[in-house]
Design a protein around this motif. Structure first.
Motif, PDB file in Angstrom:
ATOM      1  N   SER A   1      40.932  53.311  57.930  1.00 27.71           N
ATOM      2  CA  SER A   1      41.147  54.733  58.219  1.00 27.71           C
ATOM      3  C   SER A   1      40.907  55.018  59.696  1.00 27.71           C
ATOM      4  O   SER A   1      41.580  55.870  60.287  1.00 27.71           O
ATOM      5  CB  SER A   1      40.242  55.602  57.343  1.00 27.71           C
TER       6      SER A   1
ATOM      7  N   THR B   1      43.557  56.608  62.211  1.00 24.95           N
ATOM      8  CA  THR B   1      43.118  57.796  62.951  1.00 24.95           C
ATOM      9  C   THR B   1      43.386  57.655  64.441  1.00 24.95           C
ATOM     10  O   THR B   1      43.882  58.581  65.084  1.00 24.95           O
ATOM     11  CB  THR B   1      41.618  58.043  62.715  1.00 24.95           C
TER      12      THR B   1
ATOM     13  N   ILE C   1      41.766  55.570  51.949  1.00 24.32           N
ATOM     14  CA  ILE C   1      42.142  55.488  53.362  1.00 24.32           C
ATOM     15  C   ILE C   1      43.004  56.685  53.759  1.00 24.32           C
ATOM     16  O   ILE C   1      42.886  57.207  54.871  1.00 24.32           O
ATOM     17  CB  ILE C   1      42.887  54.165  53.640  1.00 24.32           C
TER      18      ILE C   1
ATOM     19  N   LEU D   1      40.847  59.938  54.107  1.00 27.80           N
ATOM     20  CA  LEU D   1      39.906  59.707  55.209  1.00 27.80           C
ATOM     21  C   LEU D   1      40.612  59.850  56.558  1.00 27.80           C
ATOM     22  O   LEU D   1      40.099  60.504  57.476  1.00 27.80           O
ATOM     23  CB  LEU D   1      39.285  58.319  55.087  1.00 27.80           C
ATOM     24  N   ALA D   2      41.784  59.232  56.681  1.00 29.94           N
ATOM     25  CA  ALA D   2      42.537  59.310  57.932  1.00 29.94           C
ATOM     26  C   ALA D   2      43.018  60.733  58.196  1.00 29.94           C
ATOM     27  O   ALA D   2      42.906  61.235  59.317  1.00 29.94           O
ATOM     28  CB  ALA D   2      43.715  58.350  57.900  1.00 29.94           C
TER      29      ALA D   2
ATOM     30  N   LEU E   1      33.537  59.106  59.658  1.00 29.22           N
ATOM     31  CA  LEU E   1      34.262  58.477  58.555  1.00 29.22           C
ATOM     32  C   LEU E   1      33.306  57.834  57.543  1.00 29.22           C
ATOM     33  O   LEU E   1      33.594  57.820  56.349  1.00 29.22           O
ATOM     34  CB  LEU E   1      35.245  57.436  59.085  1.00 29.22           C
TER      35      LEU E   1
ATOM     36  N   SER F   1      33.364  58.681  53.739  1.00 29.29           N
ATOM     37  CA  SER F   1      33.540  57.644  52.714  1.00 29.29           C
ATOM     38  C   SER F   1      32.472  57.755  51.630  1.00 29.29           C
ATOM     39  O   SER F   1      32.731  57.452  50.459  1.00 29.29           O
ATOM     40  CB  SER F   1      33.491  56.245  53.355  1.00 29.29           C
TER      41      SER F   1
END
Length: 223
Positions: free
Chosen positions: A24, A28, A94, A97-98, A158, A162
Motif C-alpha cells: 500500500s 501511495t 491494500i 489502505l492506499a 498505514l 492496517s
C-alpha cells in the motif's frame, strides 16, 4: 495461551501487516507523489497554473483526508471486491489502505515541494529547462529529504490503518489482537501485539530519520 501458541500467530500477523503496509505504501507513493507535485504546479503562480484543475484535485484530496479510515474501509468494499475479487484478506486491504493514504501523502508532497527555493526553478527556466526537467532535476531532488520524511510518516500511518483493517477481515496484527486478545480476554496477547506494533513503528522511524540525515548531509556537501 502459552508462548508456543502465540508465536505462530504473531509471526503470521507481523508478516501480513508488513505485506499490507509495504504494497500500500508503494501504491501511495506512485499515486500521491505526482498528485502532490501537480497541486503545486497548477496552483496560482505555478508552472502549469490552472485554477479549475487545482481546485478539483484539492477537493478530492481534502475529502479523502477528512473521511475516517474505518468508514472509508467499509464504503470501499464494493470497489475492493471489483479490483481484487474479495474484500477479505491482506491483499484486499491494500486497496483501501492506499486510497486512504494517497490524499495524506499528496499533501505532504505538496508541502515539501513548496519549500524548494523558487530561485533554482527560475535559474533552470532561464536556461531553457522544460517543466519535466524542472520537476526531475530541481523540485524532487531538492525536496528529497522532506519527501523521505513524508514517506516515513505515511508508512507509520498505514501501520495504524492496517491495525484497524484487522477489525473487518484484514488479517495482520490488528486482526490477531481482536480475535485472540480482545475476544478471548487475553490481556497478555494484547500486550505482546501492542509491543510488536510499537517496535515496528520505532524501527521504521529510525530508518526514516537516518535516511533524512544522510540526504541532508549529502545536500550540504554538494552546495
Amino acid at each position: 495461551m502459552t508462548w508456543s501458541d502465540m508465536q505462530p500467530l504473531l509471526t503470521q500477523g507481523t508478516i501480513d501487516t508488513l505485506y499490507m503496509v509495504l504494497w500500500s505504501a508503494v501504491v501511495t507513493v506512485l499515486v500521491g507523489l505526482p498528485l502532490g507535485v501537480l497541486l503545486v504546479l497548477t496552483d496560482k503562480g505555478g508552472l502549469l497554473q490552472n485554477a479549475p484543475v487545482n481546485k478539483v484535485i484539492g477537493v478530492i484530496v481534502n475529502v479523502g483526508r477528512s473521511l475516517p479510515f474505518i468508514i472509508l474501509l467499509i464504503a470501499l468494499i464494493p470497489f475492493t471486491t471489483w479490483v481484487v475479487g474479495t474484500f477479505i484478506g491482506p491483499t484486499a486491504m491494500i486497496v483501501p489502505l492506499a486510497v486512504g493514504a494517497v490524499p495524506f501523502f499528496a499533501r505532504l508532497v505538496e508541502t515539501a515541494v513548496r519549500e524548494v527555493d523558487h530561485g533554482l526553478v527560475e535559474a533552470v527556466q532561464s536556461m531553457g529547462g522544460s517543466i519535466p526537467t524542472i520537476v526531475r532535476k530541481v523540485l524532487l531532488p531538492q525536496a528529497l529529504p522532506s519527501l523521505v520524511s513524508g514517506v516515513t510518516t505515511t508508512v507509520i500511518v498505514l501501520i495504524g490503518y492496517s491495525a484497524m483493517a484487522g477489525a473487518v477481515g484484514g488479517e495482520g496484527l490488528g486482526s490477531k489482537a481482536v480475535t485472540y486478545g480482545y475476544q478471548r480476554f487475553d490481556n497478555r496477547f494484547m500486550l505482546v501485539t501492542v509491543v510488536l506494533l510499537i517496535v515496528i513503528v520505532t524501527v521504521i522511524q529510525l530508518i526514516g530519520d537516518a535516511a533524512v540525515r544522510l540526504l541532508a548531509r549529502r545536500g550540504r556537501a554538494t552546495t
